[in-house]
Scaffold this motif. Structure first.
Motif, mmCIF file in Angstrom:
data_model
loop_
_atom_site.group_PDB
_atom_site.id
_atom_site.type_symbol
_atom_site.label_atom_id
_atom_site.label_comp_id
_atom_site.label_asym_id
_atom_site.label_seq_id
_atom_site.Cartn_x
_atom_site.Cartn_y
_atom_site.Cartn_z
ATOM 1 N N GLY A 59 1.681 -1.475 6.461
ATOM 2 C CA GLY A 59 2.690 -1.627 5.422
ATOM 3 C C GLY A 59 2.162 -2.376 4.217
ATOM 4 N N VAL B 184 1.971 -0.893 0.448
ATOM 5 C CA VAL B 184 2.619 -1.564 -0.680
ATOM 6 C C VAL B 184 1.621 -1.831 -1.804
ATOM 7 C CG1 VAL B 184 3.663 -3.744 -1.411
ATOM 8 C CG2 VAL B 184 4.499 -2.606 0.627
ATOM 9 N N SER C 72 6.169 -0.788 -3.361
ATOM 10 C CA SER C 72 7.137 -1.003 -2.290
ATOM 11 C C SER C 72 8.063 0.180 -2.078
ATOM 12 C CB SER C 72 7.964 -2.265 -2.579
ATOM 13 O OG SER C 72 8.658 -2.137 -3.814
ATOM 14 N N VAL D 226 7.160 2.705 0.905
ATOM 15 C CA VAL D 226 7.041 2.256 2.285
ATOM 16 C C VAL D 226 8.125 2.904 3.144
ATOM 17 C CG1 VAL D 226 7.040 0.279 3.841
ATOM 18 C CG2 VAL D 226 6.045 0.079 1.560
ATOM 19 N N LEU E 108 10.400 -4.040 5.731
ATOM 20 C CA LEU E 108 10.049 -4.629 4.441
ATOM 21 C C LEU E 108 10.005 -6.150 4.521
ATOM 22 C CD1 LEU E 108 12.137 -2.405 1.975
ATOM 23 C CD2 LEU E 108 9.677 -2.298 2.414
ATOM 24 N N ILE F 219 6.751 -7.288 6.050
ATOM 25 C CA ILE F 219 5.662 -7.145 5.083
ATOM 26 C C ILE F 219 5.742 -8.252 4.033
ATOM 27 C CG2 ILE F 219 4.696 -5.640 3.299
ATOM 28 C CD1 ILE F 219 5.807 -3.260 4.968
ATOM 29 N N ALA F 220 6.941 -8.527 3.538
ATOM 30 C CA ALA F 220 7.118 -9.580 2.534
ATOM 31 C C ALA F 220 6.719 -10.935 3.086
ATOM 32 C CB ALA F 220 8.568 -9.611 2.063
ATOM 33 N N GLY G 290 2.100 -4.926 -6.134
ATOM 34 C CA GLY G 290 3.092 -4.318 -5.256
ATOM 35 C C GLY G 290 3.699 -5.315 -4.295
ATOM 36 N N MET G 291 2.854 -6.163 -3.717
ATOM 37 C CA MET G 291 3.352 -7.173 -2.790
ATOM 38 C C MET G 291 4.262 -8.165 -3.507
ATOM 39 S SD MET G 291 3.347 -8.187 0.354
ATOM 40 C CE MET G 291 1.887 -7.568 1.178
ATOM 41 N N GLU H 204 6.081 -7.727 -6.161
ATOM 42 C CA GLU H 204 7.371 -7.114 -6.476
ATOM 43 C C GLU H 204 8.280 -7.078 -5.258
ATOM 44 O OE1 GLU H 204 6.359 -3.339 -8.071
ATOM 45 O OE2 GLU H 204 5.826 -4.115 -10.056
ATOM 46 N N LEU H 205 7.707 -6.789 -4.095
ATOM 47 C CA LEU H 205 8.509 -6.727 -2.879
ATOM 48 C C LEU H 205 9.003 -8.102 -2.456
ATOM 49 C CD1 LEU H 205 9.600 -5.257 -0.361
ATOM 50 C CD2 LEU H 205 7.354 -5.643 0.695
ATOM 51 N N ARG I 171 12.339 -9.265 -3.923
ATOM 52 C CA ARG I 171 13.466 -8.340 -3.932
ATOM 53 C C ARG I 171 14.343 -8.617 -2.712
ATOM 54 N NH1 ARG I 171 13.670 -3.534 -6.594
ATOM 55 N NH2 ARG I 171 15.769 -3.541 -5.681
#
Length: 211
Positions: free
Chosen positions: A15, A19, A24, A27, A54, A57-58, A99-100, A102-103, A106
């Motif tokens: 993941g 990302v 994101s 995914v 998600l 991963i975050a 990408g990471m 941004e996730l 969120r």
């Protein structure tokens, strides 16, 4: 780590890779399974919802940012120096691992409470809040005041400012705005250009370090 833990880590690893390479929004459980080399139905055993996946991963991103923050702050001699080091790192991390980044923030997409499928692990909020709490503490020490409530408000405003710098720089909006401005960085392509904006944000919220 047991077999189940190993599979779960492989899914999170896949993941993170997805990302970072595709953002994101790309995914999905099936693609994660394909990249991790497991059956399409396997991710549901560990992540019953997309939000749960998600969130895991975050959390990996917050762990990485936390480790980098500890290293960056280790040599700081004063609260202002530590806060500046953390601020520069925050923006640098955002630009490096877009990408990471941004996730991670969120929370409308994430499970901020208990992570489904990981009852034995810490909640996502326990990975996200310590960094902000440290910034609140440093802001208070820089201003010589109690941590609540004004230091928290200032810390939140500074955080929003740094986040905006990171986003607008990644979109090249700041480069466009400052490129021909006498008040802007000498070169918006210079490696230290984002750092100069970070220093300006710190001065705006805390006062000039040289005042």
């Amino acid at each position: 780590m047991g077999i189940e833990g190993t599979v779960r880590e492989r899914l999170v690893d896949a993941g993170v890779e997805l990302v970072l390479s595709e953002g994101s929004g790309s995914v999905g459980l099936r693609e994660i399974a394909r990249r991790a080399g497991v059956s399409h139905g396997a991710p549901r055993r560990y992540f019953p919802t997309h939000r749960a996946l998600l969130s895991a991963i975050a959390r990996r991103g917050f762990e990485e940012l936390g480790a980098r923050s500890a290293t960056a702050a280790a040599t700081a001699a004063t609260p202002r120096e530590e806060l500046a080091a953390l601020a520069r790192l925050y923006v640098a991390y955002a630009l490096e691992r877009r990408g990471m980044f941004e996730l991670m923030f969120r929370h409308d997409l994430l499970d901020s409470g208990e992570q489904h499928g990981a009852a034995d692990g810490p909640r996502l909020r326990e990975a996200t809040l310590p960094m902000f709490e440290r910034v609140v503490e440093l802001v208070a020490r820089c201003r010589g005041e109690a941590t609540e409530p004004s230091a928290a408000v200032t810390a939140a405003a500074l955080w929003a400012n740094l986040h905006g710098i990171a986003q607008l720089w990644s979109w090249r909006s700041l480069q466009l705005a400052l490129g021909d401005s006498p008040a802007g960085p000498a070169s918006t392509d210079a490696p230290d250009a984002p750092d100069r904006l970070v220093e300006a944000a710190l001065d705006a919220h805390l006062g000039s370090a040289t005042a």
